[in-house]
Design an enzyme around this catalytic site. Structure first.
Site, PDB file in Angstrom:
ATOM      1  N   HIS A 145      -9.987   9.258   5.651  1.00  0.00           N
ATOM      2  CA  HIS A 145      -8.756   9.340   5.582  1.00  0.00           C
ATOM      3  C   HIS A 145      -8.163  10.115   6.585  1.00  0.00           C
ATOM      4  CE1 HIS A 145      -9.076   7.164   1.518  1.00  0.00           C
ATOM      5  NE2 HIS A 145     -10.113   8.101   1.367  1.00  0.00           N
ATOM      6  N   ASP A 187      -1.013  -0.835   6.007  1.00  0.00           N
ATOM      7  CA  ASP A 187      -1.271  -0.151   7.492  1.00  0.00           C
ATOM      8  C   ASP A 187      -2.663  -0.102   7.773  1.00  0.00           C
ATOM      9  OD1 ASP A 187      -2.221   1.824   5.335  1.00  0.00           O
ATOM     10  OD2 ASP A 187      -2.256   3.317   6.978  1.00  0.00           O
ATOM     11  N   ASP A 233       0.825  -1.114  -0.054  1.00  0.00           N
ATOM     12  CA  ASP A 233       0.033   0.009   0.006  1.00  0.00           C
ATOM     13  C   ASP A 233       0.865   1.180  -0.082  1.00  0.00           C
ATOM     14  OD1 ASP A 233      -2.386   1.443   0.368  1.00  0.00           O
ATOM     15  OD2 ASP A 233      -1.911   1.708   2.394  1.00  0.00           O
ATOM     16  N   ASP A 265      -0.238   5.235   0.689  1.00  0.00           N
ATOM     17  CA  ASP A 265      -0.422   6.142   1.920  1.00  0.00           C
ATOM     18  C   ASP A 265      -0.289   5.424   3.374  1.00  0.00           C
ATOM     19  OD1 ASP A 265      -1.388   8.690   0.511  1.00  0.00           O
ATOM     20  OD2 ASP A 265      -2.397   6.957  -0.302  1.00  0.00           O
ATOM     21  N   ASN A 280      -5.932   2.213  -2.761  1.00  0.00           N
ATOM     22  CA  ASN A 280      -7.153   2.637  -2.674  1.00  0.00           C
ATOM     23  C   ASN A 280      -7.263   4.148  -3.036  1.00  0.00           C
ATOM     24  OD1 ASN A 280      -8.350   0.196  -2.571  1.00  0.00           O
ATOM     25  ND2 ASN A 280      -8.925   0.434  -0.350  1.00  0.00           N
TER      26      ASN A 280
END
Length: 308
Positions: A191, A247, A25, A27, A59
């Site tokens: 987020h 994460d 991933d 971020d 994503n």
């Protein structure tokens, strides 16, 4: 069964030694905001020198693959190519191209449709819209002759910081047609922001559209397996020889479980170790699906498992 063990020492060298590659991933894993995680760039270079494939599954639907490629470069990650990056924007475009232009189920071979499909109504930004154009799809509001427009064939919900009641109403009007697809780029409900606050994510906007329209969206991004199907089609990877590093337990780790990958939780992003341990102690099978095989404080902790 996943045991949420710290990955270090001899087990680290064994796990990385057996892996053919690693899915990351972005971020909260490789970077936070506009800062690379310390050691992340060195890890990617070390993996490359050790002959390990590195692929990236995000994503985040705000940016096109080209924009993400430039971001890698800007943050000090050398040699990352666009073909290694699988974003929810790209994969949503591939999914809709398969369904609408090739006339088949996503992931299945199809022949070009006899007549061009109608346009796609997009709740999202320019990065997402650009991937759809690149896939050959037409967008609502961009037709050359709107008076002859075919019915809208899909509503695609992505991250849209300009989301309004008017857009919600327009999406619901199109979705009254049962032939109009409802697709979401990802399920992320929120987020994190750099100041500790949160901003609504695509999952929150999708919930509004689903509630107002009475329809259920097909979600392309993690934890669903479509991204990995795209990776297998492009690179032919063996899931039993790949690691998934992320994460977020509910997306990254569940994605790895759904795709048959060993999983590593890094603690530089959203999920906390205590959450994973609580899931492991639960009697719920669904909760246990969210437990990673391993965890590290940061992906820099993987570097000692690789040769110089």
């Amino acid at each position: 069964m996943a045991g949420c063990r710290r990955l270090s020492g001899s087990s680290l060298r064994e796990v990385l030694g057996e892996a053919e590659g690693v899915l990351f991933d972005c971020d909260g894993v490789l970077w936070t905001g506009e800062r690379a995680v310390p050691g992340a760039a060195e890890l990617l270079e070390r993996l490359s020198r050790n002959g390990k494939a590195t692929l990236f599954v995000s994503n985040n639907s705000r940016r096109s693959v080209a924009e993400l490629e430039r971001r890698f470069s800007r943050l000090g990650f050398r040699g990352v190519r666009g073909e290694q990056v699988f974003s929810s924007a790209l994969c949503s475009a591939l999914f809709l191209r398969q369904r609408l232009l090739l006339g088949g189920e996503a992931g299945a071979a199809g022949e070009p449709s006899a007549s061009p499909p109608g346009p796609v109504f997009v709740l999202g930004g320019e990065g997402l819209r650009g991937e759809l154009r690149e896939a050959g799809l037409r967008l609502v509001g961009e037709e050359e002759e709107p008076q002859e427009r075919a019915p809208v064939c899909a509503v695609l919900v992505g991250y849209d910081d300009q989301f309004t009641f008017a857009k919600l109403s327009e999406a619901c009007a199109y979705l009254r047609d049962p032939q109009c697809l409802l697709v979401a780029t990802d399920p992320d409900p929120w987020h994190p922001l750099s100041d500790g606050q949160r901003t609504p994510g695509t999952g929150s906007l999708t919930a509004a559209v689903e509630t107002a329209s009475g329809r259920k969206a097909m979600v392309v991004g993690k934890p669903n397996t479509y991204m990995f199907e795209c990776i297998v089609e492009r690179f032919g990877v063996d899931p039993s020889r790949m690691l998934m590093v992320g994460d977020r337990l509910e997306t990254d780790i569940l994605f790895g479980k759904n795709c048959g990958l060993d999983t590593v939780l890094t603690l530089t992003g959203v999920s906390r170790l205590e959450e994973a341990q609580a899931y492991m102690a639960s009697d719920s099978p669904a909760a246990k699906d969210l437990v990673p095989h391993y965890y590290v404080d940061s992906i820099a902790d993987l570097i000692p498992g690789l040769d110089e």
